[in-house]
Motif scaffolding. Sequence first.
Motif, mmCIF file in Angstrom:
data_model
loop_
_atom_site.group_PDB
_atom_site.id
_atom_site.type_symbol
_atom_site.label_atom_id
_atom_site.label_comp_id
_atom_site.label_asym_id
_atom_site.label_seq_id
_atom_site.Cartn_x
_atom_site.Cartn_y
_atom_site.Cartn_z
ATOM 1 N N LEU A 68 16.404 -14.521 -2.241
ATOM 2 C CA LEU A 68 16.201 -14.171 -3.644
ATOM 3 C C LEU A 68 15.195 -15.098 -4.315
ATOM 4 O O LEU A 68 14.348 -14.653 -5.091
ATOM 5 N N GLU A 69 15.288 -16.376 -4.010
ATOM 6 C CA GLU A 69 14.336 -17.326 -4.596
ATOM 7 C C GLU A 69 12.914 -17.018 -4.145
ATOM 8 O O GLU A 69 11.972 -17.015 -4.948
ATOM 9 N N ALA A 70 12.765 -16.734 -2.856
ATOM 10 C CA ALA A 70 11.440 -16.412 -2.328
ATOM 11 C C ALA A 70 10.938 -15.095 -2.908
ATOM 12 O O ALA A 70 9.755 -14.952 -3.248
ATOM 13 N N GLY A 71 11.837 -14.120 -3.028
ATOM 14 C CA GLY A 71 11.448 -12.828 -3.585
ATOM 15 C C GLY A 71 11.014 -12.930 -5.026
ATOM 16 O O GLY A 71 10.023 -12.315 -5.443
ATOM 17 N N GLU A 72 11.750 -13.718 -5.806
ATOM 18 C CA GLU A 72 11.380 -13.905 -7.205
ATOM 19 C C GLU A 72 10.003 -14.553 -7.324
ATOM 20 O O GLU A 72 9.176 -14.123 -8.151
ATOM 21 N N ARG A 73 9.741 -15.544 -6.507
ATOM 22 C CA ARG A 73 8.420 -16.191 -6.542
ATOM 23 C C ARG A 73 7.313 -15.204 -6.183
ATOM 24 O O ARG A 73 6.252 -15.182 -6.807
ATOM 25 N N GLN A 74 7.583 -14.358 -5.195
ATOM 26 C CA GLN A 74 6.567 -13.409 -4.744
ATOM 27 C C GLN A 74 6.232 -12.372 -5.804
ATOM 28 O O GLN A 74 5.095 -11.912 -5.907
#
Length: 293
Positions: free
Chosen positions: A20-26
Amino acid sequence: MLDSTKPVVDPGATSIATLLEAGERQLTKTSPSARLDAEVLLCHCLRQPRSYLRAWPERHPDLPQTEEFQRMLALRSQGHPVAYLLGLREFWSREFIVTPDVLIPRPDSELLVELSLAGLARDRSAKILDLGTGSGILAITLAAERPLSTVLACDNSSPALSVAERNAERLGVNNVRFVKSDWFAQVTERDFDLILSNPPYIAAEDPHLQQGDVRFEPRSALVSQKQGLSDIESIAEQAGRHLKPGGRLLVEHGYDQTAPVQAIFDNHGYRAVATHRDLAGNPRVTSGLWQPL
């Protein structure tokens, strides 16, 4: 040779929280709701509700789920609408199939349903015509909420009608019929109690066509000639031949089209013409009664 300073992450061993953290950044640069989008897409890949993400942030999705999530993130980062990625969108508390062949249902259009239901008694049958049905959200919702009524839903797009028929079957609504028709061209029935439509009403040069989800939606369902008023005028001009005396016409339109749409209704003989505001307070639907002289 691998760079030992960079950790090698096995996607199948990545936790929900990390994904989720990586997805939000992307998605941050391309979506105004990056966190929500990431959560919704991951829930879809996991086949779990959003509460699952909060309850089990340390769990590791399997590799196919993680790869599916990464594929969806890539498409979303290019602007593809979440509704098309999921293949579903909620409308009036029901879940409808949506594809790039149809418009994405929006809360604004629920005003058409509210106004329609207000004039349709639960204990009496009525004849209803939905023009440009798209995914069928209006026709199917009215048919479900007023099961004694009969609903005819038309669209000039065969792929759109296919989506609408799938939705009716999926939701178990059997008092709605679908016909391929360019507005009234194949409509032979008369004496409708209600005709409603969410037609194309955006001008061809409108800059909003190059922004957001609209970029991916079918242009034929969005754009109309004469500053977005051509199809509305065509519907208003022909609807009187298919309405019973006292029958209603309801048409959705742009927030800045109130005056010209009311003029169209007036010019074609409708009475008690009124424009109604959506939840955001914008003028969104104009109604009129057919009272032939």
